[in-house]
Design a protein around this motif. Sequence first.
Motif, PDB file in Angstrom:
ATOM      1  N   ALA A  26       0.855  -1.180   0.000  1.00  0.00           N
ATOM      2  CA  ALA A  26       0.000   0.000   0.000  1.00  0.00           C
ATOM      3  C   ALA A  26       0.886   1.224   0.000  1.00  0.00           C
ATOM      4  O   ALA A  26       2.013   1.182   0.464  1.00  0.00           O
ATOM      5  CB  ALA A  26      -0.860  -0.012   1.262  1.00  0.00           C
ATOM      6  N   PRO A  27       0.391   2.338  -0.492  1.00  0.00           N
ATOM      7  CA  PRO A  27       1.183   3.562  -0.437  1.00  0.00           C
ATOM      8  C   PRO A  27       1.593   3.910   0.992  1.00  0.00           C
ATOM      9  O   PRO A  27       2.590   4.551   1.215  1.00  0.00           O
ATOM     10  CB  PRO A  27       0.234   4.614  -1.007  1.00  0.00           C
ATOM     11  N   THR A  28       0.823   3.454   1.986  1.00  0.00           N
ATOM     12  CA  THR A  28       1.123   3.754   3.380  1.00  0.00           C
ATOM     13  C   THR A  28       2.407   3.092   3.855  1.00  0.00           C
ATOM     14  O   THR A  28       2.873   3.390   4.943  1.00  0.00           O
ATOM     15  CB  THR A  28      -0.032   3.292   4.290  1.00  0.00           C
ATOM     16  N   GLY A  34       9.474  -0.836   1.471  1.00  0.00           N
ATOM     17  CA  GLY A  34       8.802  -1.351   0.278  1.00  0.00           C
ATOM     18  C   GLY A  34       8.669  -2.854   0.299  1.00  0.00           C
ATOM     19  O   GLY A  34       8.906  -3.509  -0.701  1.00  0.00           O
ATOM     20  N   PHE A  35       8.297  -3.424   1.426  1.00  0.00           N
ATOM     21  CA  PHE A  35       8.392  -4.872   1.593  1.00  0.00           C
ATOM     22  C   PHE A  35       7.518  -5.672   0.652  1.00  0.00           C
ATOM     23  O   PHE A  35       7.737  -6.850   0.482  1.00  0.00           O
ATOM     24  CB  PHE A  35       8.149  -5.278   3.052  1.00  0.00           C
ATOM     25  N   LEU A  36       6.546  -5.056   0.014  1.00  0.00           N
ATOM     26  CA  LEU A  36       5.718  -5.808  -0.925  1.00  0.00           C
ATOM     27  C   LEU A  36       5.685  -5.187  -2.314  1.00  0.00           C
ATOM     28  O   LEU A  36       4.969  -5.654  -3.174  1.00  0.00           O
ATOM     29  CB  LEU A  36       4.267  -5.867  -0.399  1.00  0.00           C
ATOM     30  N   ARG A  37       6.411  -4.128  -2.524  1.00  0.00           N
ATOM     31  CA  ARG A  37       6.323  -3.369  -3.777  1.00  0.00           C
ATOM     32  C   ARG A  37       6.574  -4.253  -4.996  1.00  0.00           C
ATOM     33  O   ARG A  37       7.511  -5.014  -5.047  1.00  0.00           O
ATOM     34  CB  ARG A  37       7.327  -2.224  -3.744  1.00  0.00           C
ATOM     35  N   GLY A  38       5.687  -4.116  -5.973  1.00  0.00           N
ATOM     36  CA  GLY A  38       5.883  -4.787  -7.253  1.00  0.00           C
ATOM     37  C   GLY A  38       5.611  -6.272  -7.248  1.00  0.00           C
ATOM     38  O   GLY A  38       6.010  -6.973  -8.156  1.00  0.00           O
ATOM     39  N   ALA A  39       4.924  -6.787  -6.273  1.00  0.00           N
ATOM     40  CA  ALA A  39       4.766  -8.230  -6.165  1.00  0.00           C
ATOM     41  C   ALA A  39       3.417  -8.735  -6.664  1.00  0.00           C
ATOM     42  O   ALA A  39       3.163  -9.916  -6.599  1.00  0.00           O
ATOM     43  CB  ALA A  39       4.962  -8.665  -4.713  1.00  0.00           C
ATOM     44  N   GLY A  40       2.550  -7.879  -7.157  1.00  0.00           N
ATOM     45  CA  GLY A  40       1.270  -8.352  -7.655  1.00  0.00           C
ATOM     46  C   GLY A  40       0.191  -7.312  -7.481  1.00  0.00           C
ATOM     47  O   GLY A  40       0.464  -6.159  -7.192  1.00  0.00           O
ATOM     48  N   ASP A  41      -1.069  -7.745  -7.659  1.00  0.00           N
ATOM     49  CA  ASP A  41      -2.145  -6.767  -7.631  1.00  0.00           C
ATOM     50  C   ASP A  41      -3.367  -7.171  -6.815  1.00  0.00           C
ATOM     51  O   ASP A  41      -4.426  -6.575  -6.954  1.00  0.00           O
ATOM     52  CB  ASP A  41      -2.550  -6.419  -9.057  1.00  0.00           C
ATOM     53  N   ILE A  42      -3.246  -8.169  -5.959  1.00  0.00           N
ATOM     54  CA  ILE A  42      -4.372  -8.616  -5.129  1.00  0.00           C
ATOM     55  C   ILE A  42      -3.879  -8.854  -3.705  1.00  0.00           C
ATOM     56  O   ILE A  42      -2.792  -9.391  -3.503  1.00  0.00           O
ATOM     57  CB  ILE A  42      -4.978  -9.925  -5.671  1.00  0.00           C
ATOM     58  N   ARG A  43      -4.686  -8.453  -2.738  1.00  0.00           N
ATOM     59  CA  ARG A  43      -4.418  -8.780  -1.333  1.00  0.00           C
ATOM     60  C   ARG A  43      -5.633  -9.485  -0.761  1.00  0.00           C
ATOM     61  O   ARG A  43      -6.762  -9.071  -0.986  1.00  0.00           O
ATOM     62  CB  ARG A  43      -4.140  -7.525  -0.508  1.00  0.00           C
ATOM     63  N   ARG A  44      -5.353 -10.521   0.038  1.00  0.00           N
ATOM     64  CA  ARG A  44      -6.417 -11.338   0.595  1.00  0.00           C
ATOM     65  C   ARG A  44      -6.103 -11.621   2.058  1.00  0.00           C
ATOM     66  O   ARG A  44      -4.944 -11.808   2.422  1.00  0.00           O
ATOM     67  CB  ARG A  44      -6.462 -12.638  -0.195  1.00  0.00           C
ATOM     68  N   ILE A  45      -7.146 -11.695   2.874  1.00  0.00           N
ATOM     69  CA  ILE A  45      -6.987 -12.056   4.283  1.00  0.00           C
ATOM     70  C   ILE A  45      -7.952 -13.193   4.610  1.00  0.00           C
ATOM     71  O   ILE A  45      -9.096 -13.188   4.162  1.00  0.00           O
ATOM     72  CB  ILE A  45      -7.194 -10.833   5.218  1.00  0.00           C
ATOM     73  N   LYS A  46      -7.434 -14.192   5.339  1.00  0.00           N
ATOM     74  CA  LYS A  46      -8.236 -15.352   5.742  1.00  0.00           C
ATOM     75  C   LYS A  46      -8.121 -15.513   7.252  1.00  0.00           C
ATOM     76  O   LYS A  46      -7.020 -15.650   7.779  1.00  0.00           O
ATOM     77  CB  LYS A  46      -7.725 -16.619   5.055  1.00  0.00           C
ATOM     78  N   MET A  47      -9.287 -15.487   7.936  1.00  0.00           N
ATOM     79  CA  MET A  47      -9.293 -15.619   9.391  1.00  0.00           C
ATOM     80  C   MET A  47     -10.552 -16.348   9.846  1.00  0.00           C
ATOM     81  O   MET A  47     -11.544 -16.406   9.122  1.00  0.00           O
ATOM     82  CB  MET A  47      -9.298 -14.236  10.064  1.00  0.00           C
ATOM     83  N   GLY A  64      -4.240  -1.681  -6.625  1.00  0.00           N
ATOM     84  CA  GLY A  64      -3.949  -0.385  -6.025  1.00  0.00           C
ATOM     85  C   GLY A  64      -5.066   0.246  -5.230  1.00  0.00           C
ATOM     86  O   GLY A  64      -4.897   1.337  -4.693  1.00  0.00           O
ATOM     87  N   ASP A  65      -6.209  -0.419  -5.146  1.00  0.00           N
ATOM     88  CA  ASP A  65      -7.345   0.160  -4.427  1.00  0.00           C
ATOM     89  C   ASP A  65      -7.909  -0.807  -3.400  1.00  0.00           C
ATOM     90  O   ASP A  65      -8.112  -1.995  -3.685  1.00  0.00           O
ATOM     91  CB  ASP A  65      -8.470   0.530  -5.411  1.00  0.00           C
ATOM     92  N   TYR A  66      -8.184  -0.260  -2.210  1.00  0.00           N
ATOM     93  CA  TYR A  66      -8.896  -1.033  -1.202  1.00  0.00           C
ATOM     94  C   TYR A  66     -10.361  -1.106  -1.601  1.00  0.00           C
ATOM     95  O   TYR A  66     -10.929  -0.130  -2.105  1.00  0.00           O
ATOM     96  CB  TYR A  66      -8.754  -0.388   0.174  1.00  0.00           C
ATOM     97  N   ILE A  67     -10.979  -2.246  -1.378  1.00  0.00           N
ATOM     98  CA  ILE A  67     -12.388  -2.458  -1.700  1.00  0.00           C
ATOM     99  C   ILE A  67     -13.204  -2.081  -0.472  1.00  0.00           C
ATOM    100  O   ILE A  67     -13.126  -2.750   0.572  1.00  0.00           O
ATOM    101  CB  ILE A  67     -12.650  -3.920  -2.104  1.00  0.00           C
ATOM    102  N   LYS A  68     -13.972  -1.003  -0.572  1.00  0.00           N
ATOM    103  CA  LYS A  68     -14.675  -0.415   0.568  1.00  0.00           C
ATOM    104  C   LYS A  68     -15.544  -1.442   1.316  1.00  0.00           C
ATOM    105  O   LYS A  68     -15.460  -1.542   2.538  1.00  0.00           O
ATOM    106  CB  LYS A  68     -15.531   0.757   0.092  1.00  0.00           C
ATOM    107  N   ASP A  69     -16.365  -2.198   0.607  1.00  0.00           N
ATOM    108  CA  ASP A  69     -17.246  -3.161   1.270  1.00  0.00           C
ATOM    109  C   ASP A  69     -16.455  -4.297   1.919  1.00  0.00           C
ATOM    110  O   ASP A  69     -16.834  -4.790   2.986  1.00  0.00           O
ATOM    111  CB  ASP A  69     -18.268  -3.724   0.287  1.00  0.00           C
ATOM    112  N   ALA A  70     -15.369  -4.711   1.295  1.00  0.00           N
ATOM    113  CA  ALA A  70     -14.538  -5.770   1.867  1.00  0.00           C
ATOM    114  C   ALA A  70     -13.863  -5.277   3.144  1.00  0.00           C
ATOM    115  O   ALA A  70     -13.820  -5.993   4.161  1.00  0.00           O
ATOM    116  CB  ALA A  70     -13.491  -6.231   0.861  1.00  0.00           C
TER     117      ALA A  70
END
Length: 189
Positions: A26-28, A34-47, A64-70
């Motif tokens: 994330a830009p944050t 830059g621990f994840l920079r350039g590694a793909g385009d999807i983030r997923r969390i499983k809990m 590059g965008d967080y999904i508001k509802d997710a």
Amino acid sequence: MTGINSSGLSRRALLGAFAATAVTAAPTFANAAGFLRGAGDIRRIKMYSGRTGERLDMIYWIEGDYIKDAVKEVNHFMRDWRTNSVKSMDLRTIDIMAASHNLLDVSEPYMLLSGYRSPQTNAMLRSRSRGVAKNSLHMRGQAADLRLASRSVNQMAKAAIACHGGGVGKYSGSNFVHMDCGVVRSWGG
């Protein structure tokens, strides 16, 4: 398991794990090496939560965008189950959790022990344990306590520490790892 050995995580293993898991920064995280920079385009969390019986398997970031509802669902899942109060979780913490999970090369979801904590819950837990901080980052939605049955506390902590994104606490006696987006530091045994 991919990338973790007795000497810890190598830079090559870290980069390979990120590239293979299609997770990116994330830009944050501009100051987090830059621990994840350039590694793909999807983030997923499983809990899952043993307290509520709820499960979450959510893609929360795409291209590059967080999904508001997710993100809203993640916030609800990580609520203080004792008071049923919800707080917007700091997305940097969710990113650290997701990146660490991917580094561990597991399909098993995290068991969430604690996400957001209301001041009332934090005070109650603090009265029972010296390990609960008075101004805990849990109360700001910036921390999570997590467990994996298939990975040790040491393995989980090594993965989180490799992200250089915040604090990592090892609680071997209670079998969980604390991850937060505060100052980069580590503690515990």
